[in-house]
Write an enzyme that holds these catalytic residues in place. Sequence first.
Site, PDB file in Angstrom:
ATOM      1  N   LYS A 110       0.842  -1.197   0.000  1.00  0.00           N
ATOM      2  CA  LYS A 110       0.000   0.000   0.000  1.00  0.00           C
ATOM      3  C   LYS A 110       0.878   1.248   0.000  1.00  0.00           C
ATOM      4  O   LYS A 110       1.848   1.334   0.755  1.00  0.00           O
ATOM      5  CB  LYS A 110      -0.902  -0.016   1.235  1.00  0.00           C
ATOM      6  CG  LYS A 110      -1.846   1.176   1.354  1.00  0.00           C
ATOM      7  CD  LYS A 110      -2.709   1.037   2.605  1.00  0.00           C
ATOM      8  CE  LYS A 110      -3.695   2.190   2.749  1.00  0.00           C
ATOM      9  NZ  LYS A 110      -4.566   2.034   3.931  1.00  0.00           N
TER      10      LYS A 110
ATOM     11  N   SER B 266      -9.305   2.076   3.066  1.00  0.00           N
ATOM     12  CA  SER B 266      -8.438   2.781   2.130  1.00  0.00           C
ATOM     13  C   SER B 266      -7.391   1.908   1.455  1.00  0.00           C
ATOM     14  O   SER B 266      -6.701   2.369   0.538  1.00  0.00           O
ATOM     15  CB  SER B 266      -7.723   3.919   2.875  1.00  0.00           C
ATOM     16  OG  SER B 266      -6.885   3.393   3.890  1.00  0.00           O
TER      17      SER B 266
ATOM     18  N   SER C 292      -9.674   0.096   7.430  1.00  0.00           N
ATOM     19  CA  SER C 292      -9.149   0.196   6.068  1.00  0.00           C
ATOM     20  C   SER C 292      -8.468  -1.053   5.520  1.00  0.00           C
ATOM     21  O   SER C 292      -8.141  -1.110   4.340  1.00  0.00           O
ATOM     22  CB  SER C 292      -8.169   1.372   5.966  1.00  0.00           C
ATOM     23  OG  SER C 292      -8.858   2.592   6.041  1.00  0.00           O
TER      24      SER C 292
END
Length: 465
Positions: A81, A156, A180
């Site tokens: 990420k 996210s 997330s």
Amino acid sequence: MSDELHWLGAAEATRAFAARKLSPVELVKGLHARIDTLDPQLNVFIRRDDEAALAAARAAEAEIAAGRIRGPLHGVPVGIKDIIDVAGLPTTCHSRVMPGSNATADAACVARLRQAGAIVMGKLSTHEFAIGGPSHDLPFPPARNPWNRDHHPGGSSSGSGSGLAAGFFPLALGTDTGGSIRNPASACGIVGLKPTYGLVSRRGVFPLAFSLDHVGPMTRSVADNALLLDCLAGHDPADAGSAVAPRAYYAAGLERGVRGLRIGFVRHFHENDLIADPEVAATLDTVAKTFAAEGAEIREVRLPTLGEFAAVNRIILTSEAWSIHAPWLRSRPGDYGKLGRQRLMAGAFLQAGDLVAAQRRRAAMIAEVQTVLRDVDVLLCASSMDPASRIDDEAATARTYPRQARTPFNVTGHPALAMLAGVSSGGLPLSVQFAGRYFDEAMVLRVARAWERAAGTDKRHPPLG
């Protein structure tokens, strides 16, 4: 095997390498070909690092030939990420605000994966600063859901969830401040674990809210999740929030099943606090009935309401996020996307008394959850109350995104895992969440594996070919 390389798990890959049925180079090249074909429609990657990945695969292959194995992830690809530092690559946080310079060192979690032999494939799409999304006004397009590209993949850690579900890599790292990791796990039908607060180092990860942030494993199977957590967990004295915890082998009890376990079903989350979509509610009942048939005792339990948890999470998160972003928001607000700016600016209007009150209520909530967990081995509850909405329907996304039961376990810091529970009549994943005692990830994973085995969720993939 070449036809199914994209669904190969990490443990399967390492066995195939050891048996000389597959090489790390073949695996990386096969995944690159799939990414070439599908990622233009999914937007999983912000930055691919193909040459470095191939070089690492060749090195891993040579080490296997020489009888040297670096660790349990030797030769296994992983996606990172893009709020997590990878040496030599920029950390963009999916934002115009961040400088374009490359990170000079790996984040602690990435360093641990490299030590275990993993191969970094590149940096993955996220919501801006892990809060502002899904958005179409950022320097990179938002990731999309492989089950239906017209829908969002959760966030996210959106690229991590989408890329795993699409078969781009078997392992990924996500972060979780209000859900997330577990939101994309729920939306994309994969396995996402938010570990106990402090179990995995956050050094080298751009913070959102210091007292709520977690780094955790995202995978397509429970076994791979346990394997990845084994490599990530450990005390880091350079992370002020890092915990000193007993060393565990998280896969040790995966196949023990649920017979004799006490499972606390938090029904009021989805039946009273937020009324879930009927298909979600029916699926949660199916999970509970399956466990009961396998010998578990299902007890209905009560925790503080989702409204209370959400309010406490929101005050703490926005206060701490404002302390990080205030200089940029004052000097260059136009460089943020609309959603990121709106959500981060909320912290400017909170007062010290709000934060103190939220922290006091947080302590009481932790005590209440601890009391319940003394009488049950694990909690079963909803994750998302709805399937993922269309990515272009801002009103539907704004309505459904907060309809979730993930923030309680950021507030309390308990480990929580979300995974596929079924598929809706519209062809989108439905999810379930399991939460456990502090540092008892092994129990959470054990229960998750029992559901996975009963329902075959690790064999269900999006219809991408």
